[in-house]
Scaffold this active site. Sequence first.
Site, PDB file in Angstrom:
ATOM      1  N   TYR A 103       0.822  -1.209   0.000  1.00 35.15           N
ATOM      2  CA  TYR A 103       0.000   0.000   0.000  1.00 35.15           C
ATOM      3  C   TYR A 103       0.861   1.266   0.000  1.00 35.15           C
ATOM      4  CZ  TYR A 103      -4.468  -2.278   1.109  1.00 35.15           C
ATOM      5  OH  TYR A 103      -5.623  -3.022   1.067  1.00 35.15           O
ATOM      6  N   LYS A 152       3.331 -15.280   3.247  1.00 43.65           N
ATOM      7  CA  LYS A 152       3.571 -16.040   2.006  1.00 43.65           C
ATOM      8  C   LYS A 152       5.078 -16.261   1.933  1.00 43.65           C
ATOM      9  CE  LYS A 152       2.236 -17.808  -1.988  1.00 43.65           C
ATOM     10  NZ  LYS A 152       1.372 -19.004  -2.116  1.00 43.65           N
ATOM     11  N   ASP A 158      -2.551 -18.461   1.272  1.00 43.30           N
ATOM     12  CA  ASP A 158      -3.508 -19.130   0.376  1.00 43.30           C
ATOM     13  C   ASP A 158      -4.267 -20.225   1.119  1.00 43.30           C
ATOM     14  OD1 ASP A 158      -1.073 -20.456   0.501  1.00 43.30           O
ATOM     15  OD2 ASP A 158      -0.964 -20.948  -1.628  1.00 43.30           O
ATOM     16  N   ASP A 204      -6.434  -7.133   4.517  1.00 45.95           N
ATOM     17  CA  ASP A 204      -7.574  -6.516   3.829  1.00 45.95           C
ATOM     18  C   ASP A 204      -8.454  -7.600   3.224  1.00 45.95           C
ATOM     19  OD1 ASP A 204      -9.129  -4.444   2.607  1.00 45.95           O
ATOM     20  OD2 ASP A 204      -8.089  -4.846   0.722  1.00 45.95           O
ATOM     21  N   ASP A 216     -12.492  -9.224   4.586  1.00 49.05           N
ATOM     22  CA  ASP A 216     -13.756  -9.214   3.826  1.00 49.05           C
ATOM     23  C   ASP A 216     -14.310 -10.640   3.749  1.00 49.05           C
ATOM     24  OD1 ASP A 216     -13.568  -6.433   3.318  1.00 49.05           O
ATOM     25  OD2 ASP A 216     -14.246  -6.651   1.244  1.00 49.05           O
TER      26      ASP A 216
HETATM   27  C1  IPM Z   1     -10.335  -1.124   3.945  1.00 46.19           C
HETATM   28  C2  IPM Z   1     -10.366  -0.618   2.513  1.00 46.19           C
HETATM   29  C3  IPM Z   1      -9.123   0.215   2.229  1.00 46.19           C
HETATM   30  C4  IPM Z   1      -7.920  -0.714   2.380  1.00 46.19           C
HETATM   31  C5  IPM Z   1      -9.088   0.926   0.877  1.00 46.19           C
HETATM   32  C6  IPM Z   1     -10.292   1.765   0.637  1.00 46.19           C
HETATM   33  C7  IPM Z   1      -7.844   1.767   0.756  1.00 46.19           C
HETATM   34  O1  IPM Z   1     -10.511  -1.676   1.612  1.00 46.19           O
HETATM   35  O2  IPM Z   1     -10.254  -0.298   4.864  1.00 46.19           O
HETATM   36  O3  IPM Z   1     -10.417  -2.330   4.152  1.00 46.19           O
HETATM   37  O4  IPM Z   1      -7.603  -1.474   1.450  1.00 46.19           O
HETATM   38  O5  IPM Z   1      -7.290  -0.640   3.433  1.00 46.19           O
HETATM   39 MN    MN Z   2     -10.940  -3.558   2.570  1.00 45.80          MN
END
Ligand code: IPM
Ligand code: MN
Length: 366
Positions: A141, A186, A218, A242, A246
């Site tokens: 990032y 990884k 993975d 990240d 999710d």
């Molecule tokens: C999160 C988001 C951010 C990240 C993006 C919007 C930069 O996906 O906070 O999870 O990847 O950190």
């Molecule tokens: Mn995110």
Amino acid sequence: MKARIVCLPGDGVGPEVTAAAVAVLKAVAAHCGHAFEFSEHALGGCAIDACGEPLPASTLAACKAADAVLLGAVGGPKWSDPAATVRPEQGLLALRAGLGVYANLRPLSVHPELTALSPLKDDKLDGIDILFVRELTGGAYFGAKTRSKDAATDECKYTVAEIERVARRAFELAGARRGHLTSVDKANVLETSRLWRSTLDRLAADYPAVKCEHQLVDSMAMLLLTRPASYDVVVTENLFGDILTDEAAAIAGSLGLLPSASLGDGACGLYEPIHGSAPDIAGQGIANPSGAILSAALLLRHSLRLEREAAAVEVAVARVLRDGPRTRDLGGAASTSQVCDAVLAALAAHLSAAQTYADPMNACCG
Ligand code: IPM
Ligand code: MN
Ligand code: NAD
């Protein structure tokens, strides 16, 4: 207590869910005799529209002077042209770096009344209680980026110091929970991961009560679905964290449910739901505010040290998840504000009951 809280509603559903979280914090303050002072500032796409940059200097200065920062979400199709040089997400990254909040805590639990919404079968859901600790201010990032007509690069760099500080935080958190730390990397391919792994191994000697194991990312993505209940604290680098969180949110039933706390070495933390600006539902008043409200609970706990207030907010959200109303992502038809009102009612009932039974010298939230 007095506290200055900066609100950064951002874009898309950000303002809708942040309004709910602020209403809950105001209710906590009114019930428990605290003086929270709120100020709102621009971040992300709305800031680009207003002044051409995603993190105005005035926003960063206000955040640095605050006791805590509550964020909605940034980004959206309006600012997503691949050719754009200024992007809302750059503002969020600069804010995280500017506040030095390198440890992003993302707790996952599955509400017993929501198991039907999980893609996993019931037998996999029993006992899921994971705390993800995502490194937040390093890795791909923040590395140098290059772009030519035919190629592009994103440098992924980690220093020992960057790994150490987030790893120590994860070891400490694991020590205060079930003593089990899973470090995800990884290391079979990436040099940064080999440095990550050897640093964790060296630090493990300082935390003899914590069992530290390594897992490749993975297979971790798979194990999260096949035996999620076997994890306690999971620590990993920025990009892996990240993606895995999710996935974790899907296990809980909706991306709209998960909160986060981003912490550094100071008291001021950054609190935001893990979801984004949800452009597909923005402006309709139907976003699930639970992740944002639970982020406000983390703000009470971690930045203001108001554990009982934090727990009261969590109880109120849990009651509404149990009894309804529910937003569309959870199979209901309620609006964001109807869910918020229900949380406020559950909070008031909970705090009044706590007051009735508490030692009057130590009433309410004290
Ligand atoms: C999160 C988001 C951010 C990240 C993006 C919007 C930069 O996906 O906070 O999870 O990847 O950190
Ligand atoms: Mn995110
Ligand atoms: P997203 O998280 O915005 O949405 C993914 C899906 O989840 C959508 O279908 C959305 O409707 C749903 N969803 C998300 N939050 C919800 C909520 N509270 N209630 C109900 N449903 C919800 O991810 P995306 O669509 O990939 O990204 C959209 C924009 O958000 C992008 O510009 C991205 O960069 C940005 N983003 C910002 C943050 C942040 O500010 N922290 C986090 C993630 C994504």
